[in-house]
Each structure stands twice: as C-alpha cells, then as structure tokens.
Design a protein around this motif. Structure first.
Motif, PDB file in Angstrom:
ATOM      1  N   VAL A  45      49.229 -19.232 106.658  1.00  0.00           N
ATOM      2  CA  VAL A  45      49.331 -20.588 107.192  1.00  0.00           C
ATOM      3  C   VAL A  45      49.153 -20.551 108.704  1.00  0.00           C
ATOM      4  O   VAL A  45      49.223 -19.497 109.331  1.00  0.00           O
ATOM      5  CB  VAL A  45      50.693 -21.221 106.833  1.00  0.00           C
ATOM      6  CG1 VAL A  45      50.854 -21.353 105.325  1.00  0.00           C
ATOM      7  CG2 VAL A  45      51.856 -20.401 107.412  1.00  0.00           C
ATOM      8  N   SER A  88      48.154 -21.378 100.398  1.00  0.00           N
ATOM      9  CA  SER A  88      48.167 -22.134 101.645  1.00  0.00           C
ATOM     10  C   SER A  88      48.219 -23.626 101.308  1.00  0.00           C
ATOM     11  O   SER A  88      48.372 -23.994 100.140  1.00  0.00           O
ATOM     12  CB  SER A  88      46.950 -21.788 102.518  1.00  0.00           C
ATOM     13  OG  SER A  88      47.193 -22.169 103.862  1.00  0.00           O
ATOM     14  N   ASP A  97      44.610 -23.028 107.309  1.00  0.00           N
ATOM     15  CA  ASP A  97      44.761 -23.152 105.858  1.00  0.00           C
ATOM     16  C   ASP A  97      43.401 -23.108 105.170  1.00  0.00           C
ATOM     17  O   ASP A  97      43.196 -22.356 104.201  1.00  0.00           O
ATOM     18  CB  ASP A  97      45.464 -24.461 105.497  1.00  0.00           C
ATOM     19  CG  ASP A  97      46.946 -24.469 105.834  1.00  0.00           C
ATOM     20  OD1 ASP A  97      47.364 -23.650 106.665  1.00  0.00           O
ATOM     21  OD2 ASP A  97      47.674 -25.301 105.264  1.00  0.00           O
ATOM     22  N   HIS A 124      41.877 -20.284 102.477  1.00  0.00           N
ATOM     23  CA  HIS A 124      41.382 -20.594 101.127  1.00  0.00           C
ATOM     24  C   HIS A 124      39.941 -20.116 100.951  1.00  0.00           C
ATOM     25  O   HIS A 124      39.584 -19.542  99.914  1.00  0.00           O
ATOM     26  CB  HIS A 124      41.454 -22.096 100.869  1.00  0.00           C
ATOM     27  CG  HIS A 124      42.840 -22.618 100.651  1.00  0.00           C
ATOM     28  ND1 HIS A 124      43.715 -22.078  99.743  1.00  0.00           N
ATOM     29  CD2 HIS A 124      43.498 -23.665 101.239  1.00  0.00           C
ATOM     30  CE1 HIS A 124      44.854 -22.764  99.767  1.00  0.00           C
ATOM     31  NE2 HIS A 124      44.744 -23.718 100.675  1.00  0.00           N
ATOM     32  N   ALA A 157      46.371 -23.765  96.347  1.00  0.00           N
ATOM     33  CA  ALA A 157      46.577 -24.796  97.355  1.00  0.00           C
ATOM     34  C   ALA A 157      47.761 -25.650  96.941  1.00  0.00           C
ATOM     35  O   ALA A 157      47.780 -26.200  95.837  1.00  0.00           O
ATOM     36  CB  ALA A 157      45.331 -25.666  97.498  1.00  0.00           C
ATOM     37  N   SER A 190      54.053 -24.836 110.305  1.00  0.00           N
ATOM     38  CA  SER A 190      53.939 -23.439 109.895  1.00  0.00           C
ATOM     39  C   SER A 190      55.216 -22.662 110.200  1.00  0.00           C
ATOM     40  O   SER A 190      55.599 -21.756 109.454  1.00  0.00           O
ATOM     41  CB  SER A 190      52.749 -22.777 110.594  1.00  0.00           C
ATOM     42  OG  SER A 190      51.553 -23.442 110.258  1.00  0.00           O
TER      43      SER A 190
END
Length: 368
Positions: free
Chosen positions: A118, A147, A154, A158, A168, A235
């Motif tokens: 993150v 994330s 993020d 991914h 996700a 975060s």
C-alpha cells in the motif's frame, strides 16, 4: 451456528450484519448472548429502546437482504459468512472478524499466503516502479498481493501482481470502481484475481468505509509493506492495524526531502522493518509467528443467559465513556460490574447510538 447455513439462516445472518449500529463487535456479542441471528434480531428493538434510543432501529427486511443477495449473484459474486468454512482463515483470526464479505473472482486466493502493498495515491514514478516490481517479485515467490485499488501505489502493486494473483479490497461494494479510470483494472482483477468488500453490492464508498477496508487489507495479509506515505495517510492506518493484528510491518525508506517519505521513514523509526526489496519481505515472513487463530470456521461462544443490564448500570457506564478509547475491562472495573453485564450494557448503548464498540476490546462515546 453450523458451518453451513440454510437460505433462511443466511438471510437472518445478513439482516443482523446490515442492521444500523451493529458492527463486527456488536454482531459477535449479540450472537454470544442470543445464540443465533434470528433470536438476536427479535430482541434488537427492545434492547435499543431500553438503552435510550430515540427513534426506531433500522433493521433491513428479508426482502432487502434477498435483493442484496440477488444483486451479488447477478455480478457473479459470492457472499461468505464468518461461520462458513470458505471464510478466509486470516480474517477469521481477527478479533472480531467481519460478519460477511463479498468476493468476486478467485475466492481461493483469500486463503493463500498474502502480503499487502500500500502507499500514496499521488505517488512518485519511482515509488510506483518499486511497488510494481516488488509485487511481481512477491508473486513469483508464491505470495498473493493485497491492496486497495486506489491510484498510485495500490494500482502499481495490482499491475505487478496480476499474473500471479492479487486481491483488491474496496470500501464500497464489489462493483464500486473508483477512480473510474480503473475499470479495466477492476475487470482484470475480477477475472484473474479477486475483488473483496464488506459492503453490499451497489454501495458507493463513504469516508467511514475506508477504515473497515484497511482492516480487511491488513487482516488478509501476513505482512504489510508501505511504499510511500505522508504523515497523515490511510496507509499508515493500515500499518497500525497490521501491528495490532500481529502482522509484520515493513516500510520503504525515502528521501527526507520528499513529503511522501515522511510516513514511511517514521514507521522505520518506530520499529517497522526496512524494505529494500523482496528479500526483506521474505525474511520477515520467515520470522512470522503465525496468526493468532480462532477455531476455524469462526464460531461465537455458546449462548449465555441474558445478562441484561439494568438502567442504572447502563447510565453509569455511559457516563464513563468519552471520545478517548478505553478498554471494556477498564469500564467494568470503574463501574464495579461483571464482564458479562458490562458487555451487555455496552451492546445496548451501541444499539441506541450512544456508544461505539471498536475492535480489540475498546469503546468510545458515540458522537452526538
């Protein structure tokens, strides 16, 4: 509750989970007190009224939750309740677990070893490149990357993890794509990975949904890596939740001249492990003591006798609450009451909108 739910039990479980002011803590305690969701639902109006709720408690009808179930099915998603064997083991270990989650895509990924990556939404190009590369390396090492599908770090995480497995976690429903330009990414994750949400399908994310989303991100993961974060950052909330949940926390160091490095550098200063690459993460996982798991699948304690709190005890406990979190044990000591009666009073006050029950055994006064 049994490991498998009948259609009627599933509807009752979801109705209780979606009831106004019933969060994960109250849900667990209501099950412990009444034994099953249907009995808890029948008791809710009286509990809220006697604790001082001014208006009626909003309890979804059977038709409303059946509409939610139909909406999820139409998307190809799956509702997983905390009492079911399919509920992710890592989330079942939380105190308490979320009562339900929606999963769209490869739900089997939720029980694999996972690492959250993150960071900042307005991320530097270097930070995004690092996150993308780290996620790819973690995937090659057999880790699922978790994330929040936000802009910046993020999304880069991914993208890097997609060929290997990524999850996700969204604040809104599983179909709430934000930012809008991430719709192609959402579609790819739903096909090759998994999209998860605690919220009903169709719900648009609100500010209050993101702490719950962050708790699931860290809860699904054995470790959380923060790549970039300013000093006031979601975060950092995810990192704090990870530490409270007994997960490993790592941070990527950065230049003191970059405000996006202040949060990560401060995490390292506070004891987070330094992360310069996948080797650091894997080394942290080697020393991971394991999840403090509950028996799986999650089962509430056996139903207890109805330890209904009298009005005098409720008001004494309410007077002890403030905006500063305090433990339930401390409230019980200060009120001179037993743990069961204190828990019963706090649940009733939460149903009345006069207290807020937090994970980890903490409670605060509800905002007026």
């Amino acid at each position: 509750m049994s490991q498998g739910l009948s259609d009627r039990e599933r509807v009752a479980w979801l109705r209780l989970a979606r009831t106004d002011t019933v969060g994960p803590v109250a849900f667990e305690q209501l099950l412990a007190r009444f034994g099953d969701p249907a009995a808890a639902l029948a008791a809710l109006p009286d509990l809220a009224r006697r604790a001082g709720r001014s208006g009626p408690l909003r309890i979804p009808s059977e038709a409303e939750v059946e509409a939610e179930l139909a909406a999820g099915a139409a998307l190809g998603a799956r509702l997983i309740c905390a009492c079911e064997t399919a509920f992710p083991q890592a989330l079942a270990a939380l105190d308490p677990p979320p009562p339900v989650i929606w999963a769209l895509g490869r739900a089997e990924l939720l029980d694999r070893s996972a690492v959250a990556v993150v960071g900042a939404r307005v991320a530097s190009a270097a930070g995004q490149r690092f996150a993308r590369g780290l996620a790819a390396d973690l995937g090659q090492a057999g880790q699922v990357v978790v994330s929040g599908m936000a802009r910046g770090i993020d999304a880069a995480a991914h993208e890097g993890a997609l060929p290997h497995g990524t999850v996700a976690v969204l604040g809104g429903g599983i179909d709430d794509v934000y930012p809008p330009e991430h719709r192609p990414l959402h579609e790819r994750i739903a096909e090759a990975g998994c999209v998860v949400s605690e919220s009903p399908p169709g719900r648009r994310a609100q500010a209050k949904d993101f702490p719950r989303r962050n708790r699931i991100i860290s809860g699904l993961s054995r470790a959380v890596v923060v790549v970039e974060a300013e000093v006031r950052s979601g975060s950092l909330i995810t990192a704090r939740l990870a530490a409270e949940q007994g997960r490993e926390v790592l941070a990527v160091p950065g230049s003191p001249l970059d405000p996006r490095a202040k949060g990560t550098n401060d995490l390292i200063r506070q004891g987070a492990a330094l992360c310069e690459g996948v080797e650091d993460v894997l080394r942290a996982l080697e020393g991971f003591p394991g999840l403090r798991e509950r028996e799986r699948p999650y089962q509430p304690p056996p139903p207890a006798m109805d330890d209904a709190a009298d009005s005098g005890l409720r008001e004494r406990i309410r007077a002890l609450l403030s905006p500063t979190p305090v433990s339930r044990d401390e409230i019980a000591r200060s009120a001179g009451a037993g743990a069961a009666a204190t828990a019963a009073a706090l649940v009733e006050l939460s149903l009345a909108g006069r207290a807020e029950l937090l994970p980890g055994g903490w409670v605060v006064a509800a905002e007026a």
